[in-house]
Design an enzyme around this catalytic site. Structure first.
Site, mmCIF file in Angstrom:
data_model
loop_
_atom_site.group_PDB
_atom_site.id
_atom_site.type_symbol
_atom_site.label_atom_id
_atom_site.label_comp_id
_atom_site.label_asym_id
_atom_site.label_seq_id
_atom_site.Cartn_x
_atom_site.Cartn_y
_atom_site.Cartn_z
ATOM 1 N N GLY A 15 0.821 -1.205 0.000
ATOM 2 C CA GLY A 15 0.000 0.000 0.000
ATOM 3 C C GLY A 15 0.851 1.249 0.000
ATOM 4 O O GLY A 15 0.569 2.216 0.707
ATOM 5 N N SER A 17 1.800 3.474 -2.482
ATOM 6 C CA SER A 17 1.747 4.510 -3.513
ATOM 7 C C SER A 17 1.312 5.862 -2.981
ATOM 8 O O SER A 17 1.440 6.873 -3.671
ATOM 9 C CB SER A 17 0.808 4.081 -4.658
ATOM 10 N N TYR A 158 -14.843 -3.433 8.420
ATOM 11 C CA TYR A 158 -13.475 -2.909 8.452
ATOM 12 C C TYR A 158 -12.863 -3.045 9.846
ATOM 13 O O TYR A 158 -11.750 -3.556 10.000
ATOM 14 C CB TYR A 158 -13.476 -1.445 8.018
ATOM 15 N N LYS A 162 -9.632 -5.403 10.967
ATOM 16 C CA LYS A 162 -8.455 -4.822 11.614
ATOM 17 C C LYS A 162 -8.240 -5.415 13.006
ATOM 18 O O LYS A 162 -7.094 -5.563 13.464
ATOM 19 C CB LYS A 162 -8.591 -3.307 11.686
#
Length: 267
Positions: A15, A17, A158, A162
């Protein structure tokens, strides 16, 4: 002698970028690491190389979707081909592909969240373990979220994924201890990233309200819940990740470090 505390270490950052992942990559580059940066955004990966200046020669990129089963092997093989070893894994990839409350989310939404936020890390760590065991310096750092410990009103898929990452990290810290591989988790709070701006833009569009009005009201809402009175900065996450990846963090394993300006109220 060099003052770069990650000199000649080989790190994979997923991740990478933009946002926290890119911030971690820049911090690692400053500390002398050799880097493999992974992301789905091929154009974004190409564009960021200029950000590394003279250290660009130590940075390689690979565009890959880590929610796909074979992606982890591709990353590990690519890294071995470029640098011949792996010392550090930073599992930062993640996000919310579909927002909603519990009853808004279907099975596919839950599966997509688990694939992106949990199984992506499972697969990369599993694939990299043989190489980390060969290193004299194995490090795994997983990026979770403060909602793993204190879920909000939305996006339970989500926060659950996590939370699973927290549990996995604790398990692996014990499982890999005899191999001298440390495993830790960082749980950021509200951080100023492109993701925050995307949220503002989407909210402005969906509610047909001027973006500056939305930005002002959302910042006030978020800041009101943070004792330190501001959102966090990417560099504040990156420096802690760098600390855990360095010799300074060699006796820390199984920890979850929350960086949220005091927002989390639980112990």
């Amino acid at each position: 002698m060099t003052n770069e505390c990650l000199h000649n270490r080989v790190a994979i950052v997923t991740g990478a970028s933009k946002g926290i992942g890119l911030g971690i990559a820049k911090e690692f580059a400053e500390q002398g690491a050799n880097l493999v940066l992974c992301a789905r955004n091929k154009t974004g990966l190409k564009n960021i190389l200029n950000d590394f200046g003279p250290k660009q020669s130590r940075v390689e990129t690979i565009d890959v979707d880590l929610s796909q089963k074979n992606s982890a092997k591709s990353i590990v093989d690519f890294t071995l081909g470029k640098f011949g070893k792996i010392d550090i894994i930073v599992n930062n990839v993640g996000g919310i592909t579909q927002t909603g409350q519990f009853e808004d989310l279907n099975d596919s939404d839950w599966i997509d969240s688990l694939e992106l936020n949990l199984l992506s890390s499972v697969r990369l760590i599993r694939e990299a373990i043989p190489l980390l065991r060969k290193s004299d310096y194995g490090r795994v750092i997983n990026i979770s979220s403060f909602v793993a410990k204190e879920p909000g009103k939305f996006n339970p898929h989500y926060s659950a994924s996590k939370a699973g990452l927290l549990n996995l990290s604790k398990y692996l810290s014990n499982y890999l201890a005899n191999d001298h591989i440390t495993v830790n988790t960082i749980s950021p709070g509200n951080i100023e990233t492109e993701g925050w701006e995307d949220y503002i833009e989407n909210k402005s569009s969906s509610e047909n309200i001027d973006i500056n009005i939305i930005r002002d009201q959302e910042q006030k809402r978020v800041i009101a819940s943070i004792p330190l009175g501001r959102q966090g900065k990417v560099v504040e996450i990156a420096r802690m990740v760098s600390f855990l990846a360095s010799d300074n963090g060699s006796y820390i394993t199984g920890a979850n470090i929350v960086i949220d300006g005091g927002k989390l109220r639980s112990l």
